[in-house]
Design a protein around this motif. Structure first.
Motif, short mmCIF file in Angstrom:
data_model
loop_
_atom_site.label_atom_id
_atom_site.label_comp_id
_atom_site.label_asym_id
_atom_site.label_seq_id
_atom_site.Cartn_x
_atom_site.Cartn_y
_atom_site.Cartn_z
N MET A 1 -4.23 2.52 13.66
CA MET A 1 -5.43 1.85 14.16
C MET A 1 -6.69 2.50 13.57
O MET A 1 -6.76 3.72 13.45
CB MET A 1 -5.49 1.94 15.68
CG MET A 1 -4.54 1.01 16.41
SD MET A 1 -5.07 -0.71 16.33
CE MET A 1 -3.90 -1.44 17.47
N ILE A 2 -7.66 1.67 13.24
CA ILE A 2 -8.95 2.15 12.76
C ILE A 2 -10.02 1.69 13.74
O ILE A 2 -10.04 0.52 14.14
CB ILE A 2 -9.26 1.58 11.35
CG1 ILE A 2 -8.26 2.14 10.33
CG2 ILE A 2 -10.68 1.93 10.93
CD1 ILE A 2 -8.46 1.60 8.92
N GLU A 3 -10.89 2.59 14.14
CA GLU A 3 -11.95 2.28 15.11
C GLU A 3 -13.12 1.62 14.38
O GLU A 3 -14.21 2.19 14.26
CB GLU A 3 -12.41 3.56 15.82
CG GLU A 3 -11.32 4.26 16.59
CD GLU A 3 -10.91 3.51 17.85
OE1 GLU A 3 -11.70 2.66 18.31
OE2 GLU A 3 -9.80 3.77 18.35
N ALA A 4 -12.89 0.42 13.87
CA ALA A 4 -13.91 -0.32 13.13
C ALA A 4 -13.51 -1.79 13.10
O ALA A 4 -12.32 -2.12 13.20
CB ALA A 4 -14.05 0.21 11.71
N PRO A 5 -14.49 -2.71 12.95
CA PRO A 5 -14.16 -4.14 12.85
C PRO A 5 -13.34 -4.44 11.61
O PRO A 5 -13.33 -3.67 10.63
CB PRO A 5 -15.54 -4.82 12.78
CG PRO A 5 -16.51 -3.81 13.27
CD PRO A 5 -15.94 -2.47 12.93
N LEU A 6 -12.67 -5.58 11.63
CA LEU A 6 -11.80 -5.99 10.52
C LEU A 6 -12.53 -6.00 9.18
O LEU A 6 -12.02 -5.47 8.19
CB LEU A 6 -11.27 -7.40 10.83
CG LEU A 6 -10.22 -7.97 9.89
CD1 LEU A 6 -8.90 -7.27 10.09
CD2 LEU A 6 -10.05 -9.46 10.13
N ALA A 7 -13.71 -6.62 9.13
CA ALA A 7 -14.43 -6.74 7.86
C ALA A 7 -14.87 -5.38 7.32
O ALA A 7 -14.95 -5.18 6.10
CB ALA A 7 -15.65 -7.64 8.03
N THR A 8 -15.14 -4.43 8.20
CA THR A 8 -15.54 -3.09 7.78
C THR A 8 -14.33 -2.32 7.24
O THR A 8 -14.41 -1.65 6.20
CB THR A 8 -16.18 -2.32 8.94
OG1 THR A 8 -17.26 -3.09 9.48
CG2 THR A 8 -16.71 -0.97 8.49
N ALA A 9 -13.20 -2.43 7.93
CA ALA A 9 -11.97 -1.80 7.45
C ALA A 9 -11.56 -2.40 6.10
O ALA A 9 -11.10 -1.68 5.20
CB ALA A 9 -10.85 -1.96 8.47
N GLY A 10 -11.74 -3.72 5.95
CA GLY A 10 -11.40 -4.37 4.69
C GLY A 10 -12.26 -3.87 3.54
O GLY A 10 -11.78 -3.72 2.41
N ALA A 11 -13.52 -3.60 3.81
CA ALA A 11 -14.41 -3.07 2.77
C ALA A 11 -13.99 -1.66 2.36
O ALA A 11 -13.97 -1.32 1.16
CB ALA A 11 -15.86 -3.07 3.27
N ALA A 12 -13.63 -0.83 3.33
CA ALA A 12 -13.18 0.53 3.01
C ALA A 12 -11.90 0.50 2.19
O ALA A 12 -11.71 1.32 1.28
CB ALA A 12 -12.98 1.32 4.30
N LEU A 13 -11.04 -0.44 2.49
CA LEU A 13 -9.79 -0.59 1.74
C LEU A 13 -10.05 -0.95 0.28
O LEU A 13 -9.33 -0.51 -0.62
CB LEU A 13 -8.94 -1.67 2.41
CG LEU A 13 -7.62 -2.04 1.74
CD1 LEU A 13 -6.71 -0.83 1.67
CD2 LEU A 13 -6.95 -3.17 2.51
N ARG A 14 -11.08 -1.76 0.02
CA ARG A 14 -11.41 -2.20 -1.34
C ARG A 14 -12.23 -1.17 -2.12
O ARG A 14 -12.47 -1.35 -3.31
CB ARG A 14 -12.20 -3.50 -1.27
CG ARG A 14 -11.45 -4.67 -0.68
CD ARG A 14 -12.36 -5.87 -0.47
NE ARG A 14 -12.94 -6.34 -1.72
CZ ARG A 14 -13.95 -7.22 -1.79
NH1 ARG A 14 -14.49 -7.70 -0.68
NH2 ARG A 14 -14.41 -7.60 -2.97
N HIS A 15 -12.67 -0.12 -1.46
CA HIS A 15 -13.60 0.84 -2.07
C HIS A 15 -12.86 1.72 -3.07
O HIS A 15 -11.95 2.47 -2.72
CB HIS A 15 -14.23 1.69 -0.97
CG HIS A 15 -15.46 2.41 -1.40
ND1 HIS A 15 -15.49 3.76 -1.59
CD2 HIS A 15 -16.71 1.96 -1.66
CE1 HIS A 15 -16.72 4.13 -1.96
NE2 HIS A 15 -17.46 3.07 -2.01
N THR A 16 -13.23 1.64 -4.33
CA THR A 16 -12.47 2.30 -5.39
C THR A 16 -12.53 3.83 -5.30
O THR A 16 -11.51 4.51 -5.43
CB THR A 16 -12.98 1.87 -6.77
OG1 THR A 16 -14.39 2.12 -6.86
CG2 THR A 16 -12.73 0.40 -7.00
N ARG A 17 -13.70 4.39 -5.07
CA ARG A 17 -13.82 5.84 -5.09
C ARG A 17 -13.06 6.49 -3.93
O ARG A 17 -12.60 7.63 -4.05
CB ARG A 17 -15.29 6.25 -5.06
CG ARG A 17 -16.03 5.91 -6.35
CD ARG A 17 -17.42 6.51 -6.38
NE ARG A 17 -18.26 6.02 -5.31
CZ ARG A 17 -18.94 4.87 -5.36
NH1 ARG A 17 -18.84 4.11 -6.43
NH2 ARG A 17 -19.71 4.49 -4.36
N THR A 18 -12.93 5.78 -2.82
CA THR A 18 -12.18 6.32 -1.68
C THR A 18 -10.72 6.54 -2.06
O THR A 18 -10.14 7.60 -1.79
CB THR A 18 -12.26 5.35 -0.49
OG1 THR A 18 -13.62 5.23 -0.09
CG2 THR A 18 -11.45 5.86 0.69
#
Length: 277
Positions: A1-18
């Motif tokens: 579980m991630i304590e963030a909305p779906l769209a925010t978690a989706g952005a973090a997932l797409r983030h290349t440097r992460t």
């Protein structure tokens, strides 16, 4: 579980440097070959170097529902990665899966399972830790809203007149959510200020997009309250309605360009239900 909305978690997932930073600690060196500095989009390719081997994968989809990729080249016969996101109350549930087939080397099937599975589990764990940390950081920040206004199967875009670095480029209408405002209220206010029209928010689109100031851009869909109203360029140089096939021809700001695949699919789905005149 991630304590963030779906769209925010989706952005973090797409983030290349992460992803690159998380995997480096395991000795897996990844880099985007065709992707942007911020978010991955379908068609982008990633190269991963593990010991003496290099794998290249291609992104097949990247949106609020998750991210997927397939093998382009490398020592495996096949590789498919899927990370699926689902909203559970205010949190996001993440489900990771990797499937692969490999030529059986000297260690045979036992070595493939024992070594390959251990590495994959370590990679998935490192990646989800990095995604969680970034998403939960973004979730605590102020939000900027963007608005995808659709009429007759076309999307409204507006052209910047300033600053000089952005003059002539296109973007969606929107702006910062003010203290005490909801996101819907900000969408309505910004469209009234920038376009001189009243809109009715109808939903959400795509993932958040990180801005240079550290705030997340969150896209809402909307319709004109009065379809006969003509939006005008109150604070911009120009406005226009663009069909799905025309979106790629516009010189979008980078923060909006990473949303084009979501915008195009949204318009195509709308036209499938109600073909444009």
């Amino acid at each position: 579980m991630i304590e963030a909305p779906l769209a925010t978690a989706g952005a973090a997932l797409r983030h290349t440097r992460t992803a690159e930073t998380a995997l480096a600690g395991l000795g897996v060196h990844g880099r985007a070959l065709t992707g942007p500095d911020s978010l991955l989009v379908p068609g982008d390719e990633l190269a991963f170097r593990i010991a003496a081997f290099t794998l290249t994968t291609r992104i097949t989809h990247a949106d609020a529902g998750g991210l997927g990729s397939v093998l382009v080249s490398g020592p495996l016969n096949a590789l498919r990665y899927e990370m699926v996101l689902a909203q559970v109350g205010p949190r996001t549930l993440v489900t990771d899966s990797v499937r692969w087939t490999s030529p059986l080397g000297p260690l045979g099937r036992l070595g493939d399972v024992a070594i390959g599975r251990r590495l994959v589990l370590d990679v998935l764990a490192a990646r989800i830790r990095a995604v969680r940390a970034l998403a939960e950081s973004w979730a605590s920040r102020e939000v900027v809203v963007g608005t995808a206004i659709v009429r007759g199967g076309r999307l409204l875009a507006q052209q910047r007149g300033y600053p000089a670095a952005h003059a002539g480029r296109w973007e969606l209408p929107g702006g910062r959510v003010e203290p005490g405002e909801t996101e819907h209220e900000a969408v309505i206010r910004e469209c009234r200020e920038e376009l001189g029209v009243d809109v009715r928010p109808t939903g959400r689109l795509g993932t958040d997009v990180p801005l240079d100031n550290g705030m997340p851009l969150r896209i809402h869909t909307a319709e004109l309250e009065d379809p006969s109203q003509q939006p005008r360029a109150v604070e911009h140089r120009d406005v226009r309605w663009a069909a799905p096939s025309e979106l790629a021809d516009l010189d979008w700001l980078e923060t909006d360009r990473v949303l084009l695949h979501s915008l195009r699919r949204f318009l195509e789905d709308a036209n499938a239900v109600s073909p444009e005149p």
